[in-house]
Design an enzyme around this catalytic site. Sequence first.
Site, short mmCIF file in Angstrom:
data_model
loop_
_atom_site.label_atom_id
_atom_site.label_comp_id
_atom_site.label_asym_id
_atom_site.label_seq_id
_atom_site.Cartn_x
_atom_site.Cartn_y
_atom_site.Cartn_z
N ASP A 301 2.42 -1.54 -9.81
CA ASP A 301 1.15 -0.90 -10.11
C ASP A 301 0.44 -0.68 -8.76
O ASP A 301 0.93 -1.06 -7.70
CB ASP A 301 0.32 -1.76 -11.09
CG ASP A 301 -0.74 -0.92 -11.80
OD1 ASP A 301 -1.05 0.19 -11.33
OD2 ASP A 301 -1.27 -1.37 -12.83
N TRP A 302 -0.72 -0.08 -8.83
CA TRP A 302 -1.49 0.40 -7.67
C TRP A 302 -1.69 -0.72 -6.62
O TRP A 302 -2.33 -1.73 -6.93
CB TRP A 302 -2.83 0.90 -8.19
CG TRP A 302 -3.73 1.59 -7.23
CD1 TRP A 302 -4.73 1.02 -6.50
CD2 TRP A 302 -3.75 2.98 -6.92
NE1 TRP A 302 -5.36 1.98 -5.76
CE2 TRP A 302 -4.78 3.20 -6.00
CE3 TRP A 302 -2.98 4.08 -7.34
CZ2 TRP A 302 -5.09 4.47 -5.49
CZ3 TRP A 302 -3.28 5.35 -6.83
CH2 TRP A 302 -4.32 5.52 -5.92
#
Length: 757
Positions: A301-302
């Site tokens: 994820d980010w």
Amino acid sequence: MLLIVAFFLFSCQKESVVGIETYPEVEALISQMTLEEKVGQTAQITLDVLIKGPSRYKSTEPFTLDEEMLEKAINKYHIGSVLNTANTKALSVEKWHDIVTAIQNAALENETKIPVLYGIDAIHGATYTADATFFPQQIAQAATWNPTLVYEAGRITAYETRASAIPWNFSPVLDLGKDPRWPRIWETYGEDPYLCSVMGAEAVKGYQGDDLASPTSVAACLKHFFAYGSNTGKDRTPLEISEVALREYYLPAFEAAIEAGAASIMVNSGLINGVPVHANKTLLTDLLKEEMGFDGLVVTDWADIENIHNRDRVADSHKEAIKLAINAGIDMSMIPYKFERYCDNLIALVKEGEVSMERLDDAVRRTLNLKYKLGLFETPVTNYKDYPEFGSDAFEKSAYHTADEAITLLKNGKNILPLKKGQRILVAGPNANNMRTLNGGWTYSWQGEKTDLFAERYHTIFEAIQNEFGKDKVSYFAGVEYDMTGGYINEVNIDIPGAVRAAKNADVLVLCLGENSYTEKPGDLHDLMISDNQEELALALAKTGKPVVLVLNEGRPRIIRNFVKEMDAVVQTYLGGNFAGDALADILSGDVNPSGKLPYTYPMYSNTLVPYNHKPSEESTTQDGAYDYGGGFFPQYEFGFGLSYATFAYSDLEVSKNNFSGKEELTVSVKVKNTGKVTGKEVVQLYSSDLYASISPDMKRLRAFEKIELQPGEAKTVSFTISAEDLSFINAQYERVTEPGVFELMVEKMKVKVSYQ
Ligand code: BGC
């Protein structure tokens, strides 16, 4: 060439490398690639980096590609993937085509000629494409209890995402929406593992179609692996949990979606039992890749490799964080800005032997396989001109229909609904007259704050009610408004006496309450009660003595205990998308009969956030008259609940045999009759309860469901097939077992006992 050959690698001591299927073309490429080229394939950057602006975090509009940065990222660092839009804003299909073409052209200048894999969060339609078709958010899709609609939403979203030249979709979310405080609950299919499994598998089939190489398919990305967002209520905060619970509740939806062929997975941003999931080899390699046999791409994820160092302090440097993550089983890093630091460190780690070439090759293989399966080597860019159905009436009808089957009638005192035409209606409340709240986050922008700029041609609740009941009959007075310029929580223009005055000229009040749009961390909450202003408005309007229809438009179930008794009807619209206003108006007028059912337990108290599948000790228990230790399960509305304008009578619950063993199956049948005056849809739900088990059994669990339609007076017999596996659970040894004993099977208020040997 699509010939697939088996290619097996064997475990080496340091990290196990998993054998997966691959393509000769991919293997030929890998054998020729330099270390730098391989590392580039594991790197993903956000579009802002490639667009001109004051810094790589911000782009200047109108967007122009930064040729120098493009050359550096794509040609010097060989970056293999790009995500997101720039300045979190929707673009036209033409603009998308220009941007993706320029990026692919740069990639094709490289000696390897490997196309870039573009990914986006098209979570309820093509989020970042102007004029795309916006469906209800996942929570509302789940409330339809109609898997065909979820499949359709997936197909249409895939088509429109591909029309935007993007082949990879970070969707569906398969986390459980178990904690009503969590700001991402509306991105889920609700609190039940079975409902999430059924809907998640349909979404994957819808996105991916029969063939990933089809120009109308996108690769699905299941997220966020796994057990993200439970227990704490705040986004990206730690979770302490047992392995039994992980496997019993959180894993099944991922298993079902992998079984359905999901091509990629995104990892949970949080900590499980103190370890960042991004650094957890036991979960990412041993469980996901080996035990579950997942052979697709695992993306972070980010910024979550950076978070292992920056936020979680599990690695004392960025380099150490990269080592932990890649060795844990990460195949691609959503960096998303500082790609030089990531690539240079990973190159050094491989040279130093801290990350093996086998592990790197495995990551690259998974990425290239996906590019290959998607047909990107032959067609790196799809062209919007080949997508005549983009934004078509047929697509919009499907989105409307999903909204109408989602809307859930929770209360209908004295059958006040449907509303009679000719009455004067006042539409009030902060959710009455904007498109932003109907859609929620991930709509034209990340937090959804730009929706009203893009969605002007659709109808707000007020506009739709005017269209349905007549402009001269319907007026609007907000009484409370959201501050659309700032954070999502502030409320402005509070004028409750004004709303009370406006109510005097109406026969019935439609009060639209709930939440403004948000997602992720910015949507964290200190209090699950609906806001004080909204509560005051509801009580003041109720005091006028006029009948009040409460319309809820909210991402999570905000507590309404203090005024719900004064409301004559309650209708839940969730985040129903661009057609939710129209669908609601049709339901209020009776043109459409509501058929949604809650995909979560609607709580009554902030300290009693108990899902329906709780343990016996979470209910009141009578201890031989001595003392009641009960924790109490006091929901406002139960999971699976929803009314109709029709009434349904259940009878004749029967089971094919009362004793069964081994792999024998049971047929459970029940008769349902429409005893009302209008045609209606009903969701027939089968639950089971294990009476005694070695792990304290849940009070009940959903095992099967079917949505049927019945004309007035019509009856149907619905049958479900149940096996011992369907009644199984994870025991203390982490095995899935069905223990011999007695089970109750329940449909509506009827029960039948069966015994398993
Ligand atoms: C979210 C993901 C999303 C990713 C890319 C993250 O902040 O948690 O759900 O897919 O950003 O936009």
